[in-house]
Design a protein around this motif. Structure first.
Motif, mmCIF file in Angstrom:
data_model
loop_
_atom_site.group_PDB
_atom_site.id
_atom_site.type_symbol
_atom_site.label_atom_id
_atom_site.label_comp_id
_atom_site.label_asym_id
_atom_site.label_seq_id
_atom_site.Cartn_x
_atom_site.Cartn_y
_atom_site.Cartn_z
ATOM 1 N N TYR A 95 0.869 -1.176 0.000
ATOM 2 C CA TYR A 95 0.000 0.000 0.000
ATOM 3 C C TYR A 95 0.902 1.221 0.000
ATOM 4 O O TYR A 95 1.872 1.298 0.774
ATOM 5 N N PRO A 116 0.656 5.293 0.302
ATOM 6 C CA PRO A 116 -0.111 6.527 0.472
ATOM 7 C C PRO A 116 0.275 7.568 -0.574
ATOM 8 O O PRO A 116 1.460 7.765 -0.867
ATOM 9 N N ASP A 139 -3.997 12.119 0.444
ATOM 10 C CA ASP A 139 -4.992 11.529 1.336
ATOM 11 C C ASP A 139 -5.621 10.280 0.731
ATOM 12 O O ASP A 139 -6.704 9.858 1.141
ATOM 13 N N ASP A 140 -4.940 9.693 -0.237
ATOM 14 C CA ASP A 140 -5.431 8.488 -0.909
ATOM 15 C C ASP A 140 -4.289 7.481 -0.924
ATOM 16 O O ASP A 140 -3.380 7.557 -0.097
ATOM 17 N N GLY A 141 -4.311 6.532 -1.850
ATOM 18 C CA GLY A 141 -3.222 5.577 -1.916
ATOM 19 C C GLY A 141 -3.448 4.503 -2.955
ATOM 20 O O GLY A 141 -4.575 4.253 -3.399
ATOM 21 N N GLU A 149 -10.049 -3.562 -6.373
ATOM 22 C CA GLU A 149 -9.527 -2.406 -5.632
ATOM 23 C C GLU A 149 -8.178 -1.970 -6.168
ATOM 24 O O GLU A 149 -7.875 -0.775 -6.225
ATOM 25 N N SER A 189 -7.569 1.746 -7.738
ATOM 26 C CA SER A 189 -6.609 2.684 -7.144
ATOM 27 C C SER A 189 -5.545 3.090 -8.159
ATOM 28 O O SER A 189 -5.100 4.244 -8.185
ATOM 29 N N ARG A 217 -7.195 5.636 -10.500
ATOM 30 C CA ARG A 217 -7.478 6.913 -9.839
ATOM 31 C C ARG A 217 -6.206 7.729 -9.622
ATOM 32 O O ARG A 217 -6.231 8.952 -9.725
ATOM 33 N N LEU A 218 -5.074 7.063 -9.372
ATOM 34 C CA LEU A 218 -3.879 7.786 -8.934
ATOM 35 C C LEU A 218 -2.688 7.656 -9.878
ATOM 36 O O LEU A 218 -1.722 8.387 -9.738
ATOM 37 N N SER A 237 -5.487 8.451 4.942
ATOM 38 C CA SER A 237 -6.332 8.066 3.806
ATOM 39 C C SER A 237 -7.634 7.413 4.240
ATOM 40 O O SER A 237 -8.544 7.251 3.424
ATOM 41 N N ARG A 288 -7.742 4.363 5.038
ATOM 42 C CA ARG A 288 -7.569 2.941 4.756
ATOM 43 C C ARG A 288 -7.483 2.164 6.071
ATOM 44 O O ARG A 288 -6.858 2.607 7.029
#
Length: 518
Positions: free
Chosen positions: A88, A90, A93-95, A105, A109, A112-113, A315, A317
């Motif tokens: 994982y 980071p 504020d997400d990851g 997932e 992710s 998105r990032l 995040s 999480r």
């Protein structure tokens, strides 16, 4: 064991135990000389904090390269568990989450990032690495193969990117996201004083070893901690008839006709026809009265912690998911390059690239029942780009500064103070132990805290010349045919693998068979 041994082994690390077990099972008289009061070297576990019954793997912490072949040959009763999460990372504020196995997932992710193109590229790259691992891993417990033979097993474009050009080129070609490049790149930098664009390619060699273990590259958790691995190897060596001696520090090695003599600090002398060196090659040089060749130094900070509970993340999480695999902190490719530049300039990198994982999310047996019931956990933090040279002028103060930088890196990802979660020991001190490369040198005798005993080598015959001896064929040769390497300094010897010990034992048996045949 009466009389002089057939083989004397310097150092009682896990490789020495593997070699001793194989050789004793073959009927040879083997003596292992270990300076410390216990077996295992860096593969050990112990309670670190007074009054806290948590058995920590103080130095090494995960297992990938230990071949199933060695486990089966020696009858080792070792359980290695897969972690429920690969990693994982980071990001603000997400990851980015990498599940095991990867699922929706992970894909979401990445999209998105990192952008829509990087996840398919990630999948393709790891499929190719799996093919490389499947091809190379079986050769690690065989005589070294010629480079052309190994090259023929691997996609030419990937061979060029992994073996002939700095790894940074390949990662920029494959991935658009700086963060994704960093997630991949950390395997190239662990414990190695290098950077992604280093023309020496030491980063490429480090990367290769990190992704080929047992044909999968997966890093697993040893149930019971690393000490359980050491204990099983010790049991196998003793059961085979090897003589393991503790508090037996070797002070010098000298020639005496066809024997090599180990001089111990207590005045004891051991004569053996063959000597295996589980110590670093630089240490062996000193024991032989030679000036050691200059080697690269260690470049890691290792921090062990015990917590009353896992901290919440910025995040949002779930901590039991975020800490279950490898938690990457400030490890984008750009962060890694900036940290390398700082270290080269003599500064402590800040932010410090780190990775963290929680043993107790996969195996709670290292906790006493009371701590287990109370929900306590252990954390291991491994910081990069903190070379031994940073610590030499003022070791204690610099260790504290680097420790604080590492904990700030972790705190940056948290939604609450880490201090609120840390356990305290019997004396009321926080359960945080930091070890610099110089601490590792002092504890384990590894010069400069270099955990690989020097730069890693390609796991094949790099040059055109055919090996002349059994020791050269197995990658364990020194300039003395009666002294062989069996530790991390052997070709293919790094990490917790037992490969150095296995290959030294095979070279000894091949040599003795050749002598018997005349």
């Amino acid at each position: 064991m009466p009389g002089d041994p057939d083989v004397a082994i310097i150092g009682g690390g896990h490789n020495a135990g593997v070699a001793a077990a194989y050789l004793a099972r073959a009927g040879l008289q083997v003596v292992v000389c270990e300076a410390r009061d216990r077996f295992g070297g860096a593969v050990a576990s112990e309670p670190v904090f007074p009054g806290v019954a948590a058995n920590l793997s103080r130095f090494s912490y995960l297992v990938s390269l230990l071949p199933d072949r060695i486990v089966a040959d020696l009858g080792l009763e070792i359980e290695l568990r897969s972690r429920p999460v690969a990693s994982y990372t980071p990001v603000g504020d997400d990851g980015i989450l990498v599940e095991r196995p990867e699922g929706d997932e992970t894909a979401v992710s990445f999209a998105r990032l990192a952008g829509s193109a990087d996840y398919p590229a990630w999948g393709e790259f790891h499929d190719q690495l799996a093919d490389i691992a499947a091809a190379i891993a079986p050769t690690l417990t065989e005589p070294l193969r010629p480079v052309d033979e190994v090259r023929a097993m691997i996609d030419p474009a990937l061979w060029h990117g992994l073996v002939e050009r700095p790894l940074g080129d390949l990662l920029r070609q494959r991935f658009g996201s700086d963060v994704v490049r960093g997630i991949v790149a950390t395997d190239a930098l662990i414990g190695t004083d290098t950077r992604l664009d280093d023309p020496s390619l030491r980063q490429n060699r480090c990367f290769l070893y990190h992704v080929i273990g047992n044909g999968t590259g997966e890093w697993r958790v040893p149930v019971g901690g690393m000490g359980a691995v050491a204990a099983e190897i010790e049991r196998a060596a003793r059961a085979a008839g090897a003589d393991l001696r503790f508090g037996a520090r070797v002070e010098a090695v000298r020639e005496e006709g066809d024997n090599r003599v180990l001089e111990l600090t207590d005045g004891t002398e051991l004569r053996a026809g063959l000597v295996l060196a589980g110590c670093a090659p630089a240490v062996l040089d000193r024991l032989r009265g030679r000036t050691p060749a200059e080697v690269s130094e260690g470049t890691q900070i290792k921090i062990n912690m015990v917590l009353r509970r896992l901290p919440r993340l910025r995040s949002g999480r779930d901590p039991e998911q975020a800490f279950a695999g490898t938690l990457h902190l400030h490890q984008s490719a750009g962060d890694l390059d900036r940290a390398a530049e700082a270290a080269e300039a003599g500064r402590i990198p800040d932010p410090l690239p780190c990775e963290v994982y929680c043993h107790t999310l996969t195996d709670r047996s290292i906790l006493a029942p009371g701590l287990d019931a109370a929900g306590w956990h252990t954390l291991t933090l491994f910081g990069l780009h903190t070379p031994a040279r940073l610590f030499r002028a003022d070791p204690d103060r610099t260790r504290d500064l680097v420790r604080d930088a590492a904990l700030r890196s972790l705190q940056h990802a948290l939604a609450e103070p880490l201090d609120d979660c840390l356990a305290t020991d019997l004396n009321g001190r926080p359960c945080v132990e930091a070890m610099s490369p110089l601490d590792i040198e002092a504890e384990l005798g590894m010069p400069g805290g270099q955990i690989f005993h020097g730069d890693l080598s390609w796991p094949w015959l790099a040059g055109p010349d055919a090996p002349r001896t059994a020791a050269e064929r197995w990658g364990v040769a020194t300039d003395d045919p009666r002294i062989l390497l069996c530790g991390a300094g052997a070709v293919r010897g790094g990490a917790v693998s037992g490969i150095g010990g296995h290959n030294a034992a095979q070279a000894v048996l091949e040599l003795l068979d050749h002598r018997a045949r005349g």
